[in-house]
Design an enzyme around this catalytic site. Sequence first.
Site, PDB file in Angstrom:
ATOM      1  N   GLU A 175       0.765  -1.133  -0.308  1.00  0.00           N
ATOM      2  CA  GLU A 175       0.340   0.203   0.436  1.00  0.00           C
ATOM      3  C   GLU A 175       0.599   1.732  -0.024  1.00  0.00           C
ATOM      4  OE1 GLU A 175      -3.760  -1.267  -1.191  1.00  0.00           O
ATOM      5  OE2 GLU A 175      -2.850   0.969  -0.233  1.00  0.00           O
ATOM      6  N   SER A 176       0.809   1.690  -1.877  1.00  0.00           N
ATOM      7  CA  SER A 176       1.784   3.351  -1.268  1.00  0.00           C
ATOM      8  C   SER A 176       1.506   4.032   0.381  1.00  0.00           C
ATOM      9  CB  SER A 176       1.594   3.910  -2.361  1.00  0.00           C
ATOM     10  OG  SER A 176      -0.173   4.297  -2.538  1.00  0.00           O
TER      11      SER A 176
ATOM     12  N   CYS B 276       4.728  -1.045  -8.239  1.00  0.00           N
ATOM     13  CA  CYS B 276       3.311  -1.113  -7.659  1.00  0.00           C
ATOM     14  C   CYS B 276       3.307  -0.544  -6.993  1.00  0.00           C
ATOM     15  CB  CYS B 276       2.690  -2.400  -7.932  1.00  0.00           C
ATOM     16  SG  CYS B 276       0.949  -2.649  -8.139  1.00  0.00           S
TER      17      CYS B 276
ATOM     18  N   ARG C 186      -2.848   6.134  -9.861  1.00  0.00           N
ATOM     19  CA  ARG C 186      -3.444   4.868  -8.090  1.00  0.00           C
ATOM     20  C   ARG C 186      -5.079   4.031  -8.499  1.00  0.00           C
ATOM     21  NH1 ARG C 186      -4.352   5.430  -2.295  1.00  0.00           N
ATOM     22  NH2 ARG C 186      -3.589   3.857  -1.887  1.00  0.00           N
TER      23      ARG C 186
ATOM     24  N   ILE D  95      -2.014  -6.111  -9.929  1.00  0.00           N
ATOM     25  CA  ILE D  95      -2.396  -6.446  -8.288  1.00  0.00           C
ATOM     26  C   ILE D  95      -3.214  -5.052  -8.235  1.00  0.00           C
ATOM     27  CG2 ILE D  95      -2.325  -7.049  -5.864  1.00  0.00           C
ATOM     28  CD1 ILE D  95       0.029  -9.314  -7.204  1.00  0.00           C
ATOM     29  N   ARG D  96      -4.249  -4.712  -8.577  1.00  0.00           N
ATOM     30  CA  ARG D  96      -4.707  -3.865  -8.139  1.00  0.00           C
ATOM     31  C   ARG D  96      -3.868  -2.343  -7.977  1.00  0.00           C
ATOM     32  NH1 ARG D  96      -5.309  -1.816  -3.223  1.00  0.00           N
ATOM     33  NH2 ARG D  96      -3.623  -3.299  -2.568  1.00  0.00           N
TER      34      ARG D  96
ATOM     35  N   HIS E 220       4.041  -6.562 -11.158  1.00  0.00           N
ATOM     36  CA  HIS E 220       4.896  -7.598 -10.007  1.00  0.00           C
ATOM     37  C   HIS E 220       5.675  -8.664 -10.568  1.00  0.00           C
ATOM     38  CE1 HIS E 220       2.518  -6.392  -6.220  1.00  0.00           C
ATOM     39  NE2 HIS E 220       1.911  -6.028  -7.188  1.00  0.00           N
TER      40      HIS E 220
ATOM     41  N   GLU F 267       7.713 -11.042  -9.151  1.00  0.00           N
ATOM     42  CA  GLU F 267       7.799 -11.286  -7.746  1.00  0.00           C
ATOM     43  C   GLU F 267       6.727 -12.324  -8.234  1.00  0.00           C
ATOM     44  OE1 GLU F 267       6.933  -8.749  -7.779  1.00  0.00           O
ATOM     45  OE2 GLU F 267       5.685  -8.346  -6.015  1.00  0.00           O
TER      46      GLU F 267
HETATM   47  N1  GLN Z   1      -3.083  -0.187  -5.118  1.00  0.00           N
HETATM   48  C1  GLN Z   1      -2.038   0.085  -3.825  1.00  0.00           C
HETATM   49  C2  GLN Z   1      -1.411   1.385  -3.769  1.00  0.00           C
HETATM   50  O1  GLN Z   1      -1.590   2.483  -4.383  1.00  0.00           O
HETATM   51  C3  GLN Z   1      -0.713  -0.447  -5.250  1.00  0.00           C
HETATM   52  C4  GLN Z   1      -1.224  -2.237  -4.957  1.00  0.00           C
HETATM   53  C5  GLN Z   1       0.486  -3.194  -5.513  1.00  0.00           C
HETATM   54  O2  GLN Z   1       1.065  -2.642  -4.940  1.00  0.00           O
HETATM   55  N2  GLN Z   1      -0.282  -4.169  -5.915  1.00  0.00           N
HETATM   56  O3  GLN Z   1      -0.846   1.753  -3.017  1.00  0.00           O
END
Ligand code: GLN
Length: 187
Positions: free
Chosen positions: A47-48, A79, A107, A135-136, A171, A173
């Site tokens: 989560e940023s 990400c 984002r 992923i998101r 990602h 990894e």
């Molecule tokens: N949606 C997340 C964010 O805004 C990032 C998602 C991720 O790192 N997989 O921080």
Amino acid sequence: MAIGVLAFHGDFAEHLEILRTLTVTGLEVRSLDDLKKIDRLIIPGGESTVISRFLAETGVGKEIIRRVHESTLAVYGTCAGAILIARNITGKNAPRPLGLIDITIDRNAYGSQMQSFETEIIVKGIAKKLPVAFIRAPIITKVGTDVQILSMHKGHPVLVQQGRILAGTFHPEVREQFAVHKLFLRL
Ligand code: GLN
């Protein structure tokens, strides 16, 4: 020198595992002291907003900016990491950007967790297609003239480079893909 992985939160363990496989020394970075021991840093997904808070509280964020300006630190943001290193961040609850690479990033631009997906991408300079996970993920909506696009997916840049700064919205990894890490180690 060791390769640092920012280890406040997110999937730093998976990046350290990749570094181990590549037989380079990885180091968990959580403090200014840790930062002194590295000259390359991976900022992982997560989560940023959470990572941003730790960066501010510890002073590590400011020191990363200083080291990049001094040209003694290369950074690969994936990400959430890509969000944090951008010059501009758009979208709800955007954290404060570190401004290491001249891109604008949106984002959560693909939507919720349900819109996460796996796909194969083609990366400039890497011979085989890479299976990776979004992923998101954020979307890079603008790139500056000094930024090189290394990979596109469905009309959007997904891996970009400016000097020794690399930002990827996916990602590698999760699917145990090492090629982008190898590219980063060569910068
Ligand atoms: N949606 C997340 C964010 O805004 C990032 C998602 C991720 O790192 N997989 O921080």
